[in-house]
Design an enzyme around this catalytic site. Structure first.
Site, PDB file in Angstrom:
ATOM      1  N   ASN A 135     -13.411 -17.429 -31.779  1.00  0.00           N
ATOM      2  CA  ASN A 135     -12.694 -17.708 -33.020  1.00  0.00           C
ATOM      3  C   ASN A 135     -11.910 -18.998 -32.772  1.00  0.00           C
ATOM      4  OD1 ASN A 135     -11.206 -17.737 -35.339  1.00  0.00           O
ATOM      5  ND2 ASN A 135     -10.278 -15.719 -35.059  1.00  0.00           N
ATOM      6  N   ARG A 139     -16.678 -16.616 -35.412  1.00  0.00           N
ATOM      7  CA  ARG A 139     -16.032 -16.241 -36.671  1.00  0.00           C
ATOM      8  C   ARG A 139     -15.902 -17.511 -37.515  1.00  0.00           C
ATOM      9  NH1 ARG A 139     -10.378 -13.027 -37.557  1.00  0.00           N
ATOM     10  NH2 ARG A 139     -10.656 -12.796 -39.777  1.00  0.00           N
ATOM     11  N   HIS A 145     -11.169 -11.389 -44.613  1.00  0.00           N
ATOM     12  CA  HIS A 145     -11.114 -10.177 -43.782  1.00  0.00           C
ATOM     13  C   HIS A 145     -12.400  -9.358 -43.930  1.00  0.00           C
ATOM     14  CE1 HIS A 145      -6.404 -10.069 -44.036  1.00  0.00           C
ATOM     15  NE2 HIS A 145      -6.797 -10.725 -42.952  1.00  0.00           N
ATOM     16  N   ARG A 201       3.038 -14.907 -46.582  1.00  0.00           N
ATOM     17  CA  ARG A 201       2.395 -15.327 -47.843  1.00  0.00           C
ATOM     18  C   ARG A 201       2.905 -14.486 -49.008  1.00  0.00           C
ATOM     19  NH1 ARG A 201      -3.213 -14.773 -45.273  1.00  0.00           N
ATOM     20  NH2 ARG A 201      -3.398 -16.636 -43.980  1.00  0.00           N
ATOM     21  N   GLU A 258     -12.498  -6.485 -35.090  1.00  0.00           N
ATOM     22  CA  GLU A 258     -13.318  -7.570 -35.647  1.00  0.00           C
ATOM     23  C   GLU A 258     -14.206  -8.207 -34.584  1.00  0.00           C
ATOM     24  OE1 GLU A 258      -9.497  -8.738 -37.547  1.00  0.00           O
ATOM     25  OE2 GLU A 258     -10.804  -9.752 -38.973  1.00  0.00           O
TER      26      GLU A 258
END
Ligand code: AMP
Length: 412
Positions: free
Chosen positions: A7, A97, A186, A247, A390
């Site tokens: 990633n 990813r 996601h 956020r 993940e």
């Protein structure tokens, strides 16, 4: 089969080397995070897992670019003392990813020139992630020239959403010319959760109906009907939907103009504020849920309000997604907050008994790292906690693509 999962961020490379030789069991051989690439001093945090033991190795070293960063990863993985393989050729596949591939791919693909072009085409819609993701692929191609490179897109799982869920009610050309639509993110986590939940419930995935609630640094929910995503809370970027650590989630877009006029901020400063200074941090000063919960326990009013807003937004989406999923089997909590914070799960489920959600308070607060049910005996809808993974999902999809030997297929 050894699969390396990568990633790559703008100044970081997160990696995990997994042995997936046995299809039912996997083991993590090594993992790590290289940070501050391009800064005067980079930081390497490398861990290896040998004979049931974990060994950690930390170093500070100048890494001018991702190339030097990846070179360090290879050196650490093959190091006679700190390594777990003899040379890079023992890695049979590399799974990357990648944030956004738009509508080009509905699934994981083997990387070729067309895939790289698509990732580049989507730089404007993933400006912080797609460029370093592509850089990670290109650098890995140099270091693991013999291994297939596979791209696992965060948006792919959401490509099954119907137009009524993914289109915004704005001038049509914004979609047809500029590709503005809900993509959702996601996806790797929600897909993993859908499969694990189906296994947990003992149902075929194609008959499993769930609401997946991923609450981590970023937070999103997915409505999953018959194993497929039919709606999700994040939008054209990860800013929409739930309240997150920093956020805002949903906000009236006209508020932007008003605050920009009041403060003199430009649009970049405004978006920076909505992405990095809002959410829990904006409401109570801290973005880590552990600290928010601790402050509420001490009677801090701002933290209390922040937690209420965070949980209320999730409750509203549970109501909305119950309407779209139909015949719901379970709501599923996952990721850092969803797996670990029983007070958040309690507040989310509180007062939702009329929707068939009935939490067992003792089961909810019992510590566990396993997938588990936390609803009251006999409740009509299951409430589950399922740990996400993940990296494992990326590794499994990489292995599957390599074994199938499929060339990438572009959808419409
Ligand atoms: P993730 O993005 O899934 O790694 O989640 C990271 C976030 O999970 C952190 O920023 C924390 O807010 C939250 N978190 C981790 N552990 C706990 C915990 N025990 N209680 C509450 N929140 C937690």
């Amino acid at each position: 089969m050894n699969i390396l999962v990568i990633n790559a961020g703008s100044s970081s490379i997160k990696y995990q080397l997994m042995d997936l030789t046995d299809s039912r069991h996997y083991s993590v051989m090594a993992s790590g995070l290289i940070e501050k690439i391009g800064e005067p001093m980079g930081r390497v945090n490398h861990q290896i897992f040998k004979g049931g033991e974990k060994q950690r190795f930390v170093e500070e070293i100048h890494l001018p670019s991702h190339r030097e960063g990846m070179s360090r990863v290879v050196a650490l993985l093959t190091d006679p003392q700190r390594g777990v393989i003899r040379d890079a050729a023992e890695i049979q596949g590399v799974g990357h990813r990648v944030l956004n591939c738009g509508e080009a791919y509905t699934d994981t693909v083997l990387v070729d020139a067309q895939v790289k072009k698509t990732i580049r085409d989507f730089f404007p819609l993933g400006p912080l992630h797609n460029p370093p993701n592509l850089m990670g692929i290109e650098v890995a191609e140099e270091f693991f020239a013999h291994s297939p490179q596979v791209a696992v897109f965060d948006t792919a799982f959401h490509q099954t959403m119907p137009p009524k869920a993914y289109l915004y009610a704005v001038p049509r050309e914004w979609y047809t010319q500029y590709r503005l639509r809900r993509y959702g993110f996601h996806g790797t986590s929600h897909k993993y959760i859908a499969r694990e939940t189906a296994n947990f419930l003992g149902k075929p995935l194609a008959e499993t109906n769930i609401i997946s609630i991923h609450l981590g640094n970023g937070c999103s929910m997915a409505a999953i009907r018959n194993g497929k995503c039919v709606d999700t809370t994040m939008g054209v970027t990860p800013l929409e939907g739930l309240v997150m650590g920093t956020r805002s989630g949903d906000i009236d877009p006209a508020a932007l103009e008003y605050i920009m006029e009041q403060t003199g901020m430009d649009i970049h400063q405004m978006l920076n504020a909505l992405n990095k200074q809002s959410g829990l941090k904006g409401l109570c000063g801290v973005n880590d849920m552990r600290e928010v919960v601790e402050r509420t326990a001490k009677g801090n009013e701002q933290a209390e309000t922040a937690l209420q807003i965070f949980c209320y937004r999730i409750q509203k989406y549970i109501g909305a997604y119950m309407a779209v999923v139909k015949n719901l089997d379970a709501i599923v909590f996952t990721a850092g907050i969803g797996e670990n914070s029983w007070p958040v799960r309690e507040r989310v489920c509180r007062d939702l008994e009329h929707l068939g959600l009935s939490l067992d308070l003792d089961k909810n607060s019992a510590p566990s790292r396993e997938a588990r049910a936390i609803e009251k005996e006999g409740a009509p809808i299951r409430i589950l906690v399922v740990p996400t993974n993940e990296e494992l999902q990326i590794a499994l999809e990489t292995k599957e693509i390599i074994e199938r030997g499929t060339a990438p297929e572009q959808s419409a």
